[in-house]
Design an enzyme around this catalytic site. Structure first.
Site, PDB file in Angstrom:
ATOM      1  N   ARG A   1      -6.071  71.449 -18.455  1.00  0.00           N
ATOM      2  CA  ARG A   1      -6.589  70.514 -17.459  1.00  0.00           C
ATOM      3  C   ARG A   1      -5.675  69.299 -17.357  1.00  0.00           C
ATOM      4  NH1 ARG A   1     -12.620  67.821 -17.708  1.00  0.00           N
ATOM      5  NH2 ARG A   1     -11.702  66.663 -19.452  1.00  0.00           N
TER       6      ARG A   1
ATOM      7  N   HIS B   1      -9.121  67.598 -25.723  1.00  0.00           N
ATOM      8  CA  HIS B   1     -10.472  67.878 -25.236  1.00  0.00           C
ATOM      9  C   HIS B   1     -10.718  69.375 -25.332  1.00  0.00           C
ATOM     10  CE1 HIS B   1     -14.133  66.892 -23.163  1.00  0.00           C
ATOM     11  NE2 HIS B   1     -13.859  67.639 -22.121  1.00  0.00           N
TER      12      HIS B   1
ATOM     13  N   ARG C   1     -16.108  60.972 -28.871  1.00  0.00           N
ATOM     14  CA  ARG C   1     -16.312  60.550 -27.478  1.00  0.00           C
ATOM     15  C   ARG C   1     -17.610  61.176 -26.960  1.00  0.00           C
ATOM     16  NH1 ARG C   1     -11.088  62.891 -27.135  1.00  0.00           N
ATOM     17  NH2 ARG C   1     -11.974  64.526 -25.832  1.00  0.00           N
TER      18      ARG C   1
ATOM     19  N   TYR D   1     -37.424  71.915   7.886  1.00  0.00           N
ATOM     20  CA  TYR D   1     -36.405  72.673   8.636  1.00  0.00           C
ATOM     21  C   TYR D   1     -36.526  74.169   8.372  1.00  0.00           C
ATOM     22  CZ  TYR D   1     -33.870  68.298   9.501  1.00  0.00           C
ATOM     23  OH  TYR D   1     -33.495  67.048   9.892  1.00  0.00           O
TER      24      TYR D   1
ATOM     25  N   CYS E   1     -34.872  68.028   2.689  1.00  0.00           N
ATOM     26  CA  CYS E   1     -34.025  67.420   3.720  1.00  0.00           C
ATOM     27  C   CYS E   1     -33.072  66.412   3.062  1.00  0.00           C
ATOM     28  CB  CYS E   1     -34.883  66.697   4.755  1.00  0.00           C
ATOM     29  SG  CYS E   1     -36.249  67.672   5.412  1.00  0.00           S
ATOM     30  N   MET E   2     -32.250  65.761   3.871  1.00  0.00           N
ATOM     31  CA  MET E   2     -31.288  64.812   3.308  1.00  0.00           C
ATOM     32  C   MET E   2     -32.000  63.624   2.639  1.00  0.00           C
ATOM     33  SD  MET E   2     -28.070  62.834   5.107  1.00  0.00           S
ATOM     34  CE  MET E   2     -27.299  64.293   5.776  1.00  0.00           C
ATOM     35  N   ASP E   3     -33.076  63.148   3.267  1.00  0.00           N
ATOM     36  CA  ASP E   3     -33.723  61.922   2.790  1.00  0.00           C
ATOM     37  C   ASP E   3     -35.219  62.076   2.513  1.00  0.00           C
ATOM     38  OD1 ASP E   3     -31.225  60.594   3.690  1.00  0.00           O
ATOM     39  OD2 ASP E   3     -32.070  61.074   5.649  1.00  0.00           O
TER      40      ASP E   3
HETATM   41  C1  LIG Z   1     -16.508  63.721 -20.049  1.00  0.00           C
HETATM   42  C2  LIG Z   1     -15.646  63.726 -21.225  1.00  0.00           C
HETATM   43  C3  LIG Z   1     -16.178  63.516 -22.499  1.00  0.00           C
HETATM   44  C4  LIG Z   1     -17.666  63.415 -22.758  1.00  0.00           C
HETATM   45  O1  LIG Z   1     -18.252  64.677 -22.630  1.00  0.00           O
HETATM   46  P1  LIG Z   1     -19.821  64.891 -22.973  1.00  0.00           P
HETATM   47  O2  LIG Z   1     -19.976  66.351 -22.994  1.00  0.00           O
HETATM   48  O3  LIG Z   1     -20.570  64.234 -21.873  1.00  0.00           O
HETATM   49  O4  LIG Z   1     -20.054  64.241 -24.271  1.00  0.00           O
HETATM   50  C5  LIG Z   1     -15.301  63.394 -23.559  1.00  0.00           C
HETATM   51  N1  LIG Z   1     -13.968  63.528 -23.373  1.00  0.00           N
HETATM   52  C6  LIG Z   1     -13.415  63.750 -22.175  1.00  0.00           C
HETATM   53  C7  LIG Z   1     -11.947  63.875 -22.043  1.00  0.00           C
HETATM   54  C8  LIG Z   1     -14.235  63.884 -21.059  1.00  0.00           C
HETATM   55  O5  LIG Z   1     -13.691  64.151 -19.872  1.00  0.00           O
END
Ligand SMILES: *Cc1c(COP(=O)(O)O)cnc(C)c1O
Length: 383
Positions: A140, A169, A225, A269, A317-319
Site C-alpha cells: 500500500r 502496517h 497505533r 421511492y 432516502c438521502m435525508d
Molecule cells: C488506520 C490505521 C491504523 C489504525 O487502525 P485500527 O484498525 O483502526 O486500529 C493504524 N495504522 C495505520 C497505518 C492506519 O492506516
C-alpha cells in the site's frame, strides 16, 4: 438521562466521552510499561469528531496522535493540540511548509519528499522529524523493506532530517496465526536489525493497529497505533473475549411525522414496501444515506423506540427514512409512535441494542465504514 438535542435538526450522533476515556484507559492498561499509545484519529476520529475526541483521548493518557491527511493534522494544531502528530502516509510536496510550521511529522517514503522536507526545515531553522514507513508486504505505502537501508543511507546526509519513528502496517492482523502476518513481522524485525547494525537510529518502532495490539502483544515494540478500539468497536469478533470496550457513538433521531395509511399503501421511492394491516403506523425519521444510514440497509434493519425494535421499511432516502409500527403483536404493549419520540438507529435503548456490527453486517461492510459514514453530516452531541 436528560436528552440533549441539536438546535436545528431532529437527527444527531451522540458521542459518549466517558466511554471514550474508559476505552483509552483500557488500552493504555493493556500496554507494558514504557510502550506508548498513539491514537489514530483519521477521518474526523472515525466520524466521532477529531478535535473534541483528541482532547479527551490525550487527557485520558494517549501519548501521540496520527491522522491520514495534512488538513486533519492542521485542524488539530489550530485547536491548540500540541502532542506529537503523525500523518500516516507521505503527503504532497506542496504541504511541506505547513508540516514544518506546525511541527507535524509526515510518513516519509520518497527521497524527493524527504530532501525537500529537510531543506524547508533548515530554512526555518527547525528539525524535520519524520517516521520512515516500510512496506513489509501489504503493498500500500512505504519503502519496500528490501530498500529500507539504502533509503536511510540517502536521507542521512541531510543534517536536518531526524528519524522519529520507523513503522509498518499489517494486512492481516485480525487473523491470528496467519502466515502473511508472521512474514510481515519477520521482515520488519529484520529491517530494524539491519538499520541498527548499520548505525541508524530508528526512533520509535511501531507496527500494531487495534487488532495486533490486542491479539499479538509481542509486537508492541515502542508504540501501538490504536484507532477503532478507542471508539469501543472490535476489528474482529476475536478481540471481544480479550478486551471489554464501550461503544462511543449512538445515532438518534426524533420522529417528524406519523401516519396510519390504508392497507396496501406504498412507502418511499419505488414503493418497495406496502402497508399490510389496518392500523399500521408509518413514521418518518429525518436522516438518510447522506448521513451514513446506508441505502443498502433499506428494509434490513431495526430502529429502537421506547426500548422496542421497529422495522425500517421502504427505501432509505438521502435525508429521510421510514419505520413501521405493527398495529398488534410485538408492539401491543407499546404506546403508538408519536411525533417527537426519540428513535435510536444505532445504540442502546432500554434492554435492546443495534450495534455498528449489526448495521455493517446488514450493509455488507465493516463497522469502520458505518461510523465514518455517520460522521459525514450528522451534528455530534457530546455527552
Ligand atoms: C488506520 C490505521 C491504523 C489504525 O487502525 P485500527 O484498525 O483502526 O486500529 C493504524 N495504522 C495505520 C497505518 C492506519 O492506516
Amino acid at each position: 438521562m436528560q436528552q440533549t438535542y441539536p438546535k436545528n435538526r431532529w437527527a444527531w450522533a451522540e458521542i459518549n466521552l466517558g466511554a471514550l476515556r474508559q476505552n483509552v484507559h483500557t488500552y493504555k492498561e493493556g500496554l507494558e510499561r514504557g510502550v506508548k499509545l498513539m491514537a489514530v484519529i483519521k477521518a474526523d476520529a472515525y466520524g466521532h469528531g477529531a478535535v473534541r475526541c483528541a482532547k479527551e483521548i490525550i487527557a485520558a493518557g494517549a501519548d501521540q496522535l496520527a491522522v491520514a491527511t495534512v488538513d486533519e493534522a492542521l485542524e488539530l494544531r489550530r485547536a491548540g493540540i500540541d502532542v506529537p502528530l503523525l500523518v500516516l502516509s507521505e503527503p504532497p510536496l506542496e504541504s511541506i511548509q505547513d508540516l514544518v510550521e506546525h511541527d507535524i511529522m509526515p510518513a516519509v517514503t520518497t527521497e524527493e519528499f524527504a530532501l525537500a522536507f529537510g531543506e524547508c526545515a533548515a530554512h526555518f531553522d527547525k528539525k524535520a522529524r519524520y517516521h520512515l514507513a516500510i512496506d513489509t508486504g501489504m503493498t500500500r505505502t512505504g519503502v519496500s523493506w528490501q530498500d529500507a537501508l539504502d533509503f536511510r543511507r540517502m536521507l542521512d546526509f541531510h543534517s536536518c532530517l531526524e528519524c522519529a519513528g520507523t513503522f509498518t502496517h499489517f494486512a492481516t492482523a485480525d487473523m491470528p496465526g496467519d502466515w502473511d502476518f508472521s512474514l510481515q513481522l519477520q521482515r520488519f524485525e529484520d529491517t530494524i536489525k539491519l538499520l541498527r547494525a548499520n548505525g541508524f537510529d530508528c526512533g520509535l518502532i511501531h507496527c500494531d493497529n487495534t487488532a495486533a495490539t490486542v491479539l499479538a502483544p509481542k509486537t508492541h515494540f515502542d508504540m501501538c497505533r490504536v484507532g477503532l478500539g478507542l471508539f469501543g468497536l472490535h476489528p474482529t469478533p476475536l478481540t471481544r473475549t480479550q478486551i471489554t470496550l464501550e461503544p462511543v457513538m449512538s445515532v438518534k433521531a426524533r420522529i417528524t411525522r406519523v401516519v396510519t395509511p390504508e392497507v396496501n399503501t406504498g412507502v418511499s421511492y419505488g414503493m418497495t414496501y406496502r402497508t399490510r394491516r389496518p392500523g399500521e403506523q408509518i413514521a418518518t425519521l429525518p436522516l438518510g444515506y447522506a448521513d451514513g444510514y446506508k441505502r443498502a440497509l433499506s428494509g434490513r434493519v431495526q430502529v429502537l423506540v421506547h426500548g422496542k425494535p421497529y422495522h425500517q421499511v421502504g427505501t432509505i432516502c438521502m435525508d429521510q427514512c421510514m419505520i413501521m409500527a405493527e398495529p398488534s403483536m410485538a408492539n401491543a404493549q407499546a404506546a403508538p409512535l408519536a411525533i417527537g419520540d426519540v428513535a435510536t438507529l444505532m445504540g442502546t435503548d432500554g434492554e435492546t441494542s443495534v450495534t455498528a456490527d449489526d448495521l455493517a453486517q446488514a450493509a455488507g461492510t465493516i463497522n469502520y465504514e458505518i461510523v465514518c459514514g455517520f460522521g459525514m453530516r450528522l451534528e455530534k452531541v457530546y455527552v
